[in-house]
Structure formats: structure tokens, C-alpha cells
Scaffold this motif. Structure first.
Motif, PDB file in Angstrom:
ATOM      1  N   TYR A   9       0.652  -1.278   0.163  1.00  0.00           N
ATOM      2  CA  TYR A   9      -0.018  -0.059   0.107  1.00  0.00           C
ATOM      3  C   TYR A   9       0.806   1.264   0.088  1.00  0.00           C
ATOM      4  O   TYR A   9       0.616   2.258   0.604  1.00  0.00           O
ATOM      5  N   GLY A  11       1.958   2.658  -3.120  1.00  0.00           N
ATOM      6  CA  GLY A  11       1.659   3.472  -4.351  1.00  0.00           C
ATOM      7  C   GLY A  11       2.435   2.677  -5.416  1.00  0.00           C
ATOM      8  O   GLY A  11       2.378   3.352  -6.368  1.00  0.00           O
ATOM      9  N   LYS A  12       2.786   1.514  -5.410  1.00  0.00           N
ATOM     10  CA  LYS A  12       3.624   0.929  -6.643  1.00  0.00           C
ATOM     11  C   LYS A  12       2.428   0.979  -7.890  1.00  0.00           C
ATOM     12  O   LYS A  12       3.044   1.285  -8.800  1.00  0.00           O
ATOM     13  N   ARG A  13       1.420   0.240  -7.501  1.00  0.00           N
ATOM     14  CA  ARG A  13       0.461   0.227  -8.943  1.00  0.00           C
ATOM     15  C   ARG A  13       0.048   1.805  -9.331  1.00  0.00           C
ATOM     16  O   ARG A  13       0.080   1.765 -10.684  1.00  0.00           O
ATOM     17  N   GLU A  14      -0.167   2.571  -8.727  1.00  0.00           N
ATOM     18  CA  GLU A  14      -0.495   3.955  -9.096  1.00  0.00           C
ATOM     19  C   GLU A  14       0.685   4.564  -9.924  1.00  0.00           C
ATOM     20  O   GLU A  14       0.569   5.099 -10.766  1.00  0.00           O
ATOM     21  N   TRP A  15       2.034   4.151  -9.270  1.00  0.00           N
ATOM     22  CA  TRP A  15       3.035   4.697  -9.983  1.00  0.00           C
ATOM     23  C   TRP A  15       3.115   3.998 -11.518  1.00  0.00           C
ATOM     24  O   TRP A  15       3.461   4.739 -12.493  1.00  0.00           O
ATOM     25  N   LYS A  17       0.911   2.712 -13.314  1.00  0.00           N
ATOM     26  CA  LYS A  17      -0.150   3.131 -13.999  1.00  0.00           C
ATOM     27  C   LYS A  17      -0.069   4.648 -14.640  1.00  0.00           C
ATOM     28  O   LYS A  17      -0.258   4.585 -15.928  1.00  0.00           O
ATOM     29  N   LYS A  18       0.763   5.571 -13.909  1.00  0.00           N
ATOM     30  CA  LYS A  18       1.306   6.746 -14.504  1.00  0.00           C
ATOM     31  C   LYS A  18       2.201   6.785 -15.552  1.00  0.00           C
ATOM     32  O   LYS A  18       2.470   7.463 -16.264  1.00  0.00           O
ATOM     33  N   GLY A 133       4.637   6.659  -1.908  1.00  0.00           N
ATOM     34  CA  GLY A 133       4.298   7.427  -3.117  1.00  0.00           C
ATOM     35  C   GLY A 133       5.538   7.952  -3.571  1.00  0.00           C
ATOM     36  O   GLY A 133       5.228   8.531  -4.773  1.00  0.00           O
TER      37      GLY A 133
END
Length: 139
Positions: A9, A11-15, A17-18, A133
Motif C-alpha cells: 500500500y 503506491g506501486k500500482r499507481e506509479w 499506471k502513471k 508514493g
């Protein structure tokens, strides 16, 4: 291949995706099966820790599991290298900063995950650590 590592949790997936603008993305959270991969431009592989724990629970030995991961990674790298427009992202959950489990099977799975992550980092062109993040390029 780009290996993205960090705590749960963080922020790996969010990073990841960006970093992606491609629509043809396959999210893999299990070992490769017989799914046709040729139509995808990006594969994002995650949840290695769940797979390892499941396989440890089935009684598979350390050497067997390490070999299975090495083969999986080899197949994914071959897929990526077949087309210059393909990208492979492996998302790893770092468990080295947590409490060492008391349960023997969970400790074994944690050790195996660390060895798999080491192998993945060695094979990766890029390694990025995501912590709260914030991205830090390691390789």
C-alpha cells in the motif's frame, strides 16, 4: 523489464499506471498459463508473494519454487524481447522491513520472496523503489 518494489500500500500500482499510456495491458497476478500474449503491449505482473505462500502451503520446496519463478521470468522476458514496443513491469511487495513471522512456512515464503526479488532485480533493466508514493530509481 522494469521492477518496481516497495512496501504494501505504498503506491506501486499507481506509479506504474502513471508510466503507461497503452490500452493493451494485461495485469497478471498468477503464473502464466495458456493465455495468448501476442495482442498485449504491456504486461504488469504482481502478487508474487501470494503465489509463493500458496505454493509453500502445497509443500513445494525452495529449489522448485525458485526454479518456477526463474522460468516464469524467463518466459516473460522472452515475450518482451520479441517486440521493441512491448514492456514488462514486475511489481514486488517488499517484506524485509516487517516483523519476521513466527510461523515456519511464512518465514520460508518470506525468504523465498526475497530470493525471487533479488533474481528479478538482477535481470531488470530498471529498478524503482516506491516508498509512501515517492519513487527512487535504484537501477
Amino acid at each position: 523489464m522494469h521492477f518496481v518494489i516497495g512496501g504494501a500500500y505504498n503506491g506501486k500500482r499507481e506509479w506504474v499506471k502513471k508510466q503507461l499510456t497503452e490500452n493493451q495491458i494485461l495485469m497478471l497476478n498468477k503464473p502464466l498459463g495458456n493465455e495468448p500474449l501476442s495482442s498485449f503491449k504491456v504486461i504488469v505482473k504482481s502478487d508474487l508473494e501470494c503465489w509463493i505462500l500458496d505454493e509453500c502451503d502445497k509443500g513445494k520446496g525452495e529449489e522448485t519454487l525458485l526454479q518456477l519463478w526463474e522460468n516464469e521470468l524467463k518466459n516473460l522476458l522472452e515475450w518482451e524481447q520479441q517486440d521493441k514496443d512491448r514492456s514488462l513491469f514486475i511489481i514486488g511487495t517488499d517484506q524485509s522491513k516487517g516483523i519476521v513471522p513466527m510461523d515456519r512456512a511464512e518465514r520460508k515464503a518470506r525468504d523465498l520472496l526475497g530470493w525471487c526479488h533479488q533474481h528479478t532485480a538482477k535481470k531488470a533493466e530498471h529498478v524503482t523503489r516506491i516508498w509512501y508514493g515517492i519513487a527512487q530509481e535504484l537501477k
